[in-house]
Scaffold this active site. Structure first.
Site, PDB file in Angstrom:
ATOM      1  N   ASP A  81       0.887  -1.132   0.092  1.00  0.00           N
ATOM      2  CA  ASP A  81      -0.068   0.062  -0.034  1.00  0.00           C
ATOM      3  C   ASP A  81       0.937   1.388  -0.059  1.00  0.00           C
ATOM      4  O   ASP A  81       1.903   1.404   0.741  1.00  0.00           O
ATOM      5  CB  ASP A  81      -0.888   0.124   1.318  1.00  0.00           C
ATOM      6  CG  ASP A  81      -1.837   1.024   1.255  1.00  0.00           C
ATOM      7  OD1 ASP A  81      -2.288   1.410   0.336  1.00  0.00           O
ATOM      8  OD2 ASP A  81      -2.315   1.272   2.313  1.00  0.00           O
ATOM      9  N   HIS A 179      -7.052  10.002   4.840  1.00  0.00           N
ATOM     10  CA  HIS A 179      -6.715   8.862   5.523  1.00  0.00           C
ATOM     11  C   HIS A 179      -6.856   9.438   7.122  1.00  0.00           C
ATOM     12  O   HIS A 179      -6.776  10.360   7.377  1.00  0.00           O
ATOM     13  CB  HIS A 179      -5.239   8.844   5.259  1.00  0.00           C
ATOM     14  CG  HIS A 179      -4.982   8.146   4.031  1.00  0.00           C
ATOM     15  ND1 HIS A 179      -4.257   8.696   3.062  1.00  0.00           N
ATOM     16  CD2 HIS A 179      -5.401   6.857   3.634  1.00  0.00           C
ATOM     17  CE1 HIS A 179      -4.293   8.090   1.945  1.00  0.00           C
ATOM     18  NE2 HIS A 179      -4.806   6.941   2.116  1.00  0.00           N
ATOM     19  N   GLY A 208      -9.082   5.918   2.260  1.00  0.00           N
ATOM     20  CA  GLY A 208      -9.261   6.650   3.327  1.00  0.00           C
ATOM     21  C   GLY A 208     -10.721   6.553   3.996  1.00  0.00           C
ATOM     22  O   GLY A 208     -11.336   7.298   4.464  1.00  0.00           O
ATOM     23  N   ALA A 209     -11.260   4.898   3.847  1.00  0.00           N
ATOM     24  CA  ALA A 209     -12.631   4.733   4.293  1.00  0.00           C
ATOM     25  C   ALA A 209     -12.991   4.697   5.587  1.00  0.00           C
ATOM     26  O   ALA A 209     -13.916   4.869   6.111  1.00  0.00           O
ATOM     27  CB  ALA A 209     -12.847   3.207   3.613  1.00  0.00           C
ATOM     28  N   SER A 210     -11.723   4.891   6.488  1.00  0.00           N
ATOM     29  CA  SER A 210     -12.297   4.804   8.053  1.00  0.00           C
ATOM     30  C   SER A 210     -12.817   6.211   8.028  1.00  0.00           C
ATOM     31  O   SER A 210     -12.426   7.244   7.834  1.00  0.00           O
ATOM     32  CB  SER A 210     -10.717   4.820   8.875  1.00  0.00           C
ATOM     33  OG  SER A 210     -10.154   3.398   8.617  1.00  0.00           O
TER      34      SER A 210
END
Ligand code: 13P
Ligand code: ZN
Ligand code: NA
Length: 283
Positions: A81, A179, A208-210
């Site tokens: 990543d 992020h 950045g899905a958190s």
């Protein structure tokens, strides 16, 4: 089993769901992600950032993921990543990762194309999938920090040109995620995503899905996102589990005891994220 990342993304693109990509920081997180995938009959991508591979090593994570994936009857991929150099991407391919991301999003458009194309060319020679990024996802992942004001959203026509000129297999785009967590509620630019989806044929990746509301993640998958990256929420879940043991009993000294609870919290979270991605019962 450990499989090519590309085959996972192609199937997801065809069947209109997303593959969850989960950042692991240690053995227990690897185990938690694989156990959740097996229970959910879901494909998953396990990924490590440059700081994570500096903490252990590419070989260490490859060995752990290979061992865990070997015992699993669902497909698991291992991805570098935010690879920040051609050299590190080369090392990941050498260490038998199944895909890499080269992140040249800080560079100028032309420079990003140049290096991404070089990485894409040697990846292709090794039959390894490459993800690249155009536009800037805000927030902080490793040492790479972007202030939200200068987060540059991806331009659809540039995205098309970028994908065509580099030959990448998947493309991370910037549509308003960051992020880490968010101060307010993130506003995603779905119109932009639709425009990008119309002109770019390779699978699209949401970073950045958190902290992004479930509804927004679902909507983005409906508009063509095929891979969703989750990192911060997994780190928080692991620490929450460890704390639950240690803060409750300061005489515990066996790492197995508190790490096990960390693992359980990560597994629960990953089960929920797999459902959110719609990738359950695909294998
Ligand atoms: P979050 O930490 O916001 O989940 O971002 C994950 C990510 O994009 C990893 O590349
Ligand atoms: Zn990311
Ligand atoms: Na986030």
């Amino acid at each position: 089993a450990l499989v090519s990342s590309l085959e996972l993304l192609r199937k997801a693109q065809k069947e209109k769901y997303a593959v969850g990509a989960f950042n692991a920081e240690n053995m227990e997180m690897v185990q938690a992600i694989v156990e959740a995938a097996v229970e959910m009959r879901a494909p998953v991508i396990i990924q490590t950032t440059p700081s994570t591979v500096a903490y252990a090593s590419l070989a260490m994570f490859r060995a752990m993921v290979f061992a865990a994936a070997n015992e699993a009857d669902v497909p698991i991929a291992l991805h570098l990543d935010h690879g920040d150099s051609l050299e590190l991407c080369r090392e990941a391919v050498g260490a038998k990762y199944t895909s890499v991301m080269y992140d040249g999003s800080k560079l100028s458009f032309e420079e990003n194309i140049n290096i991404t194309k070089n990485v894409a060319d040697f990846c292709r020679a090794s039959a390894i999938q490459i993800e690249a990024e155009l536009g800037t996802v805000g927030g902080k992942e490793d040492s790479h920090e972007v202030k939200s004001e200068d987060a540059l959203y991806t331009n659809p026509m540039q995205a098309k040109e970028f994908a065509e000129r580099t030959g990448v297999d998947s493309l991370a785009i910037a549509i308003g995620t960051a992020h880490g967590f968010y101060k307010g509620e993130p506003k995603l630019d779905f119109e932009r995503l639709e425009e990008i989806h119309k002109v770019v044929s390779v699978p699209l990746v949401l970073h950045g899905a958190s902290g992004v509301p479930d509804e927004a993640v679902k909507k983005s998958i409906g508009f063509g996102i095929c891979k969703v990256n989750f990192a911060t929420e997994l780190r928080v879940a692991f620490t929450k589990g460890v704390n639950a043991i240690l803060l409750n009993d300061n005489k515990v000294y066996d790492p197995k005891k508190y790490n096990k609870q960390g693992k359980e919290e990560v597994k629960k979270l990953v089960v929920n994220k797999i459902k959110l991605c719609g990738s359950n019962n695909k294998y």
